[in-house]
Scaffold this motif. Structure first.
Motif, PDB file in Angstrom:
ATOM      1  N   GLY A 147       0.820  -1.206   0.000  1.00 24.46           N
ATOM      2  CA  GLY A 147       0.000   0.000   0.000  1.00 24.46           C
ATOM      3  C   GLY A 147       0.848   1.248   0.000  1.00 24.46           C
ATOM      4  N   VAL A 148       1.860   1.272   0.883  1.00 32.15           N
ATOM      5  CA  VAL A 148       2.704   2.470   0.955  1.00 32.15           C
ATOM      6  C   VAL A 148       3.487   2.639  -0.339  1.00 32.15           C
ATOM      7  CG1 VAL A 148       4.678   3.469   2.116  1.00 32.15           C
ATOM      8  CG2 VAL A 148       2.828   2.520   3.435  1.00 32.15           C
ATOM      9  N   PHE A 149       3.987   1.507  -0.879  1.00 30.87           N
ATOM     10  CA  PHE A 149       4.801   1.586  -2.091  1.00 30.87           C
ATOM     11  C   PHE A 149       3.990   2.123  -3.262  1.00 30.87           C
ATOM     12  CE2 PHE A 149       6.861  -0.091  -5.868  1.00 30.87           C
ATOM     13  CZ  PHE A 149       8.169   0.251  -5.616  1.00 30.87           C
ATOM     14  N   ILE A 150       2.728   1.650  -3.349  1.00 28.51           N
ATOM     15  CA  ILE A 150       1.909   2.078  -4.490  1.00 28.51           C
ATOM     16  C   ILE A 150       1.455   3.528  -4.327  1.00 28.51           C
ATOM     17  CG2 ILE A 150      -0.243   1.664  -5.719  1.00 28.51           C
ATOM     18  CD1 ILE A 150       0.086  -1.279  -4.888  1.00 28.51           C
ATOM     19  N   ALA A 151       0.990   3.863  -3.117  1.00 32.36           N
ATOM     20  CA  ALA A 151       0.384   5.181  -2.941  1.00 32.36           C
ATOM     21  C   ALA A 151       1.422   6.280  -2.841  1.00 32.36           C
ATOM     22  CB  ALA A 151      -0.501   5.183  -1.707  1.00 32.36           C
ATOM     23  N   PHE A 152       2.624   5.929  -2.393  1.00 38.71           N
ATOM     24  CA  PHE A 152       3.630   6.941  -2.111  1.00 38.71           C
ATOM     25  C   PHE A 152       4.450   7.192  -3.363  1.00 38.71           C
ATOM     26  CE2 PHE A 152       7.718   8.230  -0.052  1.00 38.71           C
ATOM     27  CZ  PHE A 152       7.232   9.392   0.494  1.00 38.71           C
TER      28      PHE A 152
END
Lengths: 175, 106, 410, 118
Positions: free
Chosen positions: A162-167
């Motif tokens: 999630g963090v990798f995709i959204a960030f």
């Protein structure tokens, strides 16, 4: 009809009505608010089932976290679809027919099972017993220790993914 | 004193409402909401059977509770990643209509 | 029943009397219980709301004194009826509904927000006989109700049709959800010490108050609960200079009053929860025999904690939003996770020795971690280079210092 | 157990009803003289400009995501904390592994800078 049945029917109707609003309203944020209502209804169904722990978890995780996340996402992506535009695709008629057919198939199938009309009596679980058994089962090597650790890996994957995709680092640096 | 069948019917209705929402909505966040409803219906089923089995066996059944717990964990993970993907697609495509997401190019 | 018995436990005496009355009328037991619960809940809710009047007055008075002012002093002795007058005024004020609001969220938000605060009172044990509900998952319920508050805030921000309200609602809910993480992790430790999630059991298990066993944990919980309430120094959501007034900007009349009530009531409610979890709740000398004494102990302990919160509110400057998020995610959350892991590991290792040894080990871990974490913070602060503003002779305020002692060094 | 939930349910209804009744009463008692200026949105003393429902930065979403994961983790640690006194050392170590897997993820997210507010 006993008092318990009355409560069940009331909460079930609330849940179903809210779910109906979730899938039919055009304004996404209103859908999200009705989703919260539906989740509350499900939580009270859990309380009637004497699954206290899951009733509380339902409120904490679904309403306190997932619904908030959905509301955040709605606001982050708003102004795309205007409310006036229709929110369903063309095949809604087919979908409706299919859903009704599936409903009748499910009901006719499971009603052949002999336990279908069993009346659920009160379990009268005293105090912490259910939670205690659950907690012991989660870390018991003979019980569910491995699924529990796997769940932790699943959560880790969700966190990182999630963090990798959204960030988006490029954009963050530019601003 | 509630029959098991009531819970099962409620769960079926909720599941199919969620399924309907997931099938017909254009907006991908709305599709996600439908999926959440379906997962909740599953949990009602699991916990109803947990109650039934505890009542039949006369002891607290752990399996059902662990199942329900895994469903909650999976729902959380799914919501987190799905919404992240939706936001990311929105930033690149300026659209979150599911039908428009027909290319894998970032 | 004689007078002494009545005075020892008035609530139970009255409820017994009501139950007898109902059964004399020939009412079924189920319905009698239901009505009794209804009366109890209504009395508790109304008295909590009315107590808010006192808290508003007291807080204004204390803040006034802390800031070298007099505070309310016109109506009644020491201005004690000031908040009553305010209530009457706000009751008859016009409800202005701005054009373009989203009606359902707009009208529902203050109700949801007040309800989310009031609901906590259902699970607090006031003495060993008087408690609302002996729920077996009370601790999770406590956290869950906090989540409902976030929903209320988001509804207010969305419904108002105002950019500032929406920004403020975003900030407030981000702050509330962030600080719930260390709060929940610290809550695990009282649960494992008393091996129960019910508030009554947690109070009963506190032969020594848990604050003596885990002082650092209690401190983290206290900081997190201040931030969760959105009070100074964490009142980012209502930073007047940046956001006009907060997510309640478009509200007027009693709807605004309800936001006000929720704010002040929440301060006392979290003090109540803190004293139940860490200060032994109603426990005190003679509280077992005379239950009414227990309620007094609980209120007294909560008032002390509440006063501490007001004192902090009156004396600390506000943090910036990045500092606030850093305090939570880069200090409180990791440190509370480490604390929890160390506690469960070491207290299991010394379990054969006995409970007192366990408590001692937990205390040592707490104190050790406390000093260690502040060492690290101080070292980090020394490394930090802060641009100098103003003249060299005057002390310079360094905005990035969390816990700075020496303000004069550039 | 159901009785406890019944009390909670009653309390929820009461705590929703009290502010609702108060607001309704005040609505009836208070004067109603709306006009166009009074009803305009309170922003900067000017007409509201552009769409109100503005877009927000991604940072809020990242905090909510990390919060969601840790919330779920903590919730399932509560039953283990209840069972703590009956658990063996091996089970406690399992719980610690459970936490440290997520703690590792937390440290990665921290290093990546997703927890910083720019």
């Amino acid at each position: 009809m006993s008092v318990q049945q009355l409560f069940f029917v009331v909460f079930a109707l609330i849940t179903i009505f809210s779910a109906l609003m979730v899938v039919s309203l055009r304004n996404l944020l209103h859908s999200a608010l009705w989703l919260i209502m539906a989740l509350l209804g499900v939580a009270s169904i859990f309380a009637i089932l004497e699954a206290s722990f899951f009733a509380a978890v339902q409120i904490l995780v679904y309403i306190g976290a997932i619904a908030i996340l959905i509301i955040f996402a709605v606001m982050l992506t708003h102004n795309i679809m205007s409310v006036a535009e229709t929110q369903t695709n063309r095949s809604w008629g087919i979908a409706l027919v299919m859903v009704v057919i599936i409903f009748f198939i499910i009901i006719t199938q499971i009603s052949t099972w002999p336990g279908f009309n069993t009346r659920l009596q009160a379990l009268n679980i005293p105090g912490q017993d259910a939670v205690l058994a659950f907690g012991t089962g989660l870390v018991d090597p003979q019980g569910f220790a491995l699924p529990f650790e796997t769940a932790s890996v699943l959560l880790l994957a969700a966190l990182l993914g999630g963090v990798f995709i959204a960030f988006d680092q490029r954009r963050e640096k530019k601003s | 004193m509630i029959p098991l069948s009531w819970y099962l019917i409620l769960a079926a209705i909720l599941f199919l409402l969620g399924l309907y929402g997931a099938m017909v909505r254009k907006n991908s966040i709305a599709i996600l909401m439908g999926v959440e409803l379906m997962l909740n219906a599953v949990n009602i089923n699991i916990l109803a059977f947990w109650h039934y089995h505890s009542q039949v066996n006369g002891a607290i059944e752990i399996n059902g509770m662990v199942f329900a717990a895994i469903v909650v964990i999976a729902a959380a993970a799914e919501a987190a990643v799905a919404l992240a993907i939706i936001i990311s697609v929105f930033r690149n495509n300026k659209s979150i209509v599911a039908a428009d997401m027909n290319t894998l190019k970032g | 029943m004689n007078l002494i018995d009545f005075l020892r436990d008035p609530i139970i005496a009255i409820s017994d009397w009501i139950t007898n009355l109902f059964s004399n009328w020939g009412m079924a037991t189920d319905w009698a219980t239901f009505l009794l619960y209804l009366i109890g809940a209504a009395v508790l809710g109304i008295s909590a709301l009315l107590m808010t009047l006192f808290f508003i007055w007291a807080e204004r008075k204390i803040i006034g004194r802390l800031q070298d002012r007099v505070g309310p002093n016109q109506i009644g002795p020491w201005g004690i009826f000031q908040s009553v007058a305010d209530m009457v005024k706000i009751f008859i004020k016009e409800h202005i509904i701005p054009t373009g609001v989203d009606p359902i969220p707009y009208h529902l938000a203050p109700i949801v927000l007040v309800a989310s605060v009031l609901m906590v009172w259902a699970i607090v044990p006031f003495s060993n006989t008087v408690y609302g509900s002996n729920l077996n998952v009370a601790v999770i319920f406590l956290l869950a109700v906090g989540g409902l508050g976030e929903v209320g805030v988001m509804m207010a921000g969305w419904g108002s049709n105002n950019k500032y309200a929406l920004i403020s609602a975003f900030r407030a809910s981000a702050q509330m959800i962030s600080y719930e993480v260390p709060m929940a992790i610290i809550l695990l430790i009282p649960v494992l010490l008393s091996s129960s999630m019910s508030m009554n059991d947690i109070v009963n298990a506190q032969n020594i108050p848990y604050i003596l066993v885990l002082p650092f944990g209690a401190l983290i919980f206290f900081i997190a609960s201040i931030a969760e309430n959105g009070r100074a120094p964490f009142d980012l959501a209502e930073a007047e200079s940046e956001l006009v007034a907060g997510f309640n900007i478009e509200y007027s009349g009693l709807k605004f009053g309800m936001f006000y009530v929720a704010d002040f009531l929440r301060a006392f409610t979290s003090a109540l929860i803190f004293s139940t979890l860490f200060l032994g709740g109603w426990k005190g000398p003679g509280a077992e025999a005379i239950p009414v004494l227990g309620a007094f102990y609980l209120i007294a302990k909560s008032l002390i904690i509440w006063f501490l919160g007001v004192w902090i509110r009156g004396s600390f400057p506000r943090y910036r939003i990045d500092q606030m998020m850093n305090i939570n995610w880069k200090f409180l959350t990791p440190i509370s996770l480490v604390l929890f892991m160390l506690v469960i590991l070491f207290s299991k290792l010394v379990e054969p020795v006995g409970q007192n040894m366990q408590y001692l080990v937990i205390l040592i871990i707490n104190l050790g971690l406390f000093f260690l974490s502040f060492r690290i913070l101080n070292n980090q602060n020394k490394k930090k280079v802060v641009a100098e503003v103003g003249s060299r002779t005057r002390p310079v305020a360094k905005p990035d210092n969390l816990f700075s002692k020496d303000v004069s060094r550039g | 157990m159901l009785n406890q939930w019944l009390y909670i349910g009653i309390f929820v209804v009461i705590s929703l009803a009290l502010p609702a009744v108060a607001i309704l009463l005040a609505r009836i008692l208070s004067p109603k003289k709306p006009n166009k200026i009074k009803n305009s949105a309170y922003e900067c003393g000017m007409e509201t400009y552009d769409k109100t429902w503005v877009q927000f930065r991604i940072q809020y979403y990242l905090y909510a995501l990390v919060f969601l994961i840790f919330d779920v983790e903590t919730v399932f640690l509560f039953p283990i904390a209840v069972a703590y006194n009956q658990a063996t050392l091996f089970m406690v170590i399992e719980a610690i592994i459970f936490i440290s897997i997520l703690f590792g993820g937390f440290l990665y997210v921290w290093r990546k800078g997703a927890l910083s507010w720019y």
